[in-house]
Structures are given as C-alpha cells and as structure tokens.
Design an enzyme around this catalytic site. Structure first.
Site, PDB file in Angstrom:
ATOM      1  N   ASN A  57      31.022  18.563  38.409  1.00  0.00           N
ATOM      2  CA  ASN A  57      29.596  19.062  37.468  1.00  0.00           C
ATOM      3  C   ASN A  57      29.777  20.890  38.211  1.00  0.00           C
ATOM      4  OD1 ASN A  57      26.988  19.080  35.943  1.00  0.00           O
ATOM      5  ND2 ASN A  57      26.824  17.230  36.978  1.00  0.00           N
ATOM      6  N   HIS A  83      37.874  30.201  58.381  1.00  0.00           N
ATOM      7  CA  HIS A  83      38.090  31.829  58.802  1.00  0.00           C
ATOM      8  C   HIS A  83      37.888  31.891  60.425  1.00  0.00           C
ATOM      9  CE1 HIS A  83      37.616  33.628  54.858  1.00  0.00           C
ATOM     10  NE2 HIS A  83      36.857  33.390  54.954  1.00  0.00           N
TER      11      HIS A  83
END
Length: 211
Positions: free
Chosen positions: A102, A132
C-alpha cells in the site's frame, strides 16, 4: 501467459458487474499506467529485476545501487502510491505472487528480504534487513540480517519490521507494531502498550490503561 490474460479478462468482467463500466475503465486506466511504470523500471534495471508484469503507481520508485543486487517479483504484484524500494550491495529482494503493497511503504534491502505470496502490506510500513553500525567496531557501517515474511500475511499500518525477523504464514501484525525476532505461523502479533494520562492542573491521579 495465456492464463494471465484469461485471469485479467475474468477480473475485468467481474469488476464491470460490481462497479459499473465507467468506474471500471477509470480504475483500470490507473492500473495500466502503473503497469507502464513497472515496465519502465524493468527496462531501466533489466539486469537486476526478474519479473512478469507488475504495477507501480504514481510517485513510487525502485532504486538499485549495485550491479549484484537482484529483485524477483511474482505475478500480479501491486504497489500503490509513494512507495520506495531500495536495494544495494548484493541484496536479494523476493516478492511472491499476488503481493499488495500500500501507499507510503519503504523497503530497504542490502542482504535478503523475502515476502511470501498473497501477503498484504498496509500503508506506512517500513521493512529493513539492516541497522547502522553506530558502534563502528568493524569497517562495515551496516549490520546486516534477513527479513522473511511468510505467505498470506497481513501487515497493519505503521508497522516497522527490523532485521533478523522471520514471520510465519497466516500471521496478522497489528497496526503500529515494531517487529523483531521469530513470529510463529497462525498468530496475531501486537506490541502491548500502556498509555498514561497525566493531568497538568490540580492533584488528580495518573490514569493508566493498556491497549
């Protein structure tokens, strides 16, 4: 290929019966534009994308940042507006048949993400197979993992799916959840949350309730 066109014709006839001819034409014009955009990206990244026809609606985009990266899409994949799919390094993204993604979803893949057939993903969902490396204890600035989403899964709005997550078949992920780890098949996953109402006038008690 014949079966694909047969399914398209049967679907069109059914939609005309339910919605009317005019609305069906408008709706499928949008689908046709989405398929054209999908073909554009398939041609642009012809070495990286393996698929049949798929629909990529307005402002959605696919970005491939490495010649080794691969995207495989099954039949009848439908991606609505403002979605972003990014793949880098030797990442592998596999999307099964009849997957629906969506509006405003983000999929970021640097290693491996798999989405099983018939899975539906609601708006504003974020899927990442990496973090990260803020500790910087290696030369790689990323910590890489995998995300596997099974078949016939419903992912609710505003869900965040983190690396090293494995979601089984027929799972419902409640809206607003943050998902990490293994979710067994045939379950409903939700984060238990408590809400506090703290008055800023008077000496009323703090009210707590769970959702």
């Amino acid at each position: 290929m014949v079966n694909i066109f047969k399914k398209i014709i049967m679907t069109l006839l059914s939609e005309i019966k339910k919605r009317g001819l005019f609305i069906t034409i408008l709706m499928n014009l949008s689908h046709l534009i989405g398929i054209t955009r999908g073909l554009f990206y398939k041609v642009l990244y012809f070495r990286n994308i393996n698929s049949t026809f798929f629909s990529l609606q307005a402002n959605s985009k696919i970005e491939v940042f490495n010649k080794k990266a691969k995207i495989t899409m099954g039949k009848f994949v439908f991606i609505r507006k403002n979605a972003s799919i990014r793949i880098d390094f030797d990442g592998v993204l596999q999307i099964g048949n009849n997957v629906f993604i969506n509006d405003n979803c983000n999929i970021n893949c640097v290693n491996r993400i798999t989405i099983g057939k018939n899975t539906k993903i609601a708006p504003n969902v974020c899927i990442n197979d990496h973090d990260h490396n803020y500790k910087k204890n290696t030369t790689d600035h990323l910590i890489r993992g995998e995300v596997t989403i099974g078949e016939n899964v419903w992912v609710g709005s505003n869900v965040v799916i983190l690396r090293d997550t494995h979601i089984g078949d027929n799972v419902v992920v409640a809206a607003g959840s943050v998902v990490k780890g293994t979710i067994p098949s045939n379950t409903i996953f939700l984060n238990k949350r408590e809400t506090e109402l703290k008055p800023y006038k008077g000496k009323e008690k703090v009210v707590q309730f769970s959702i």
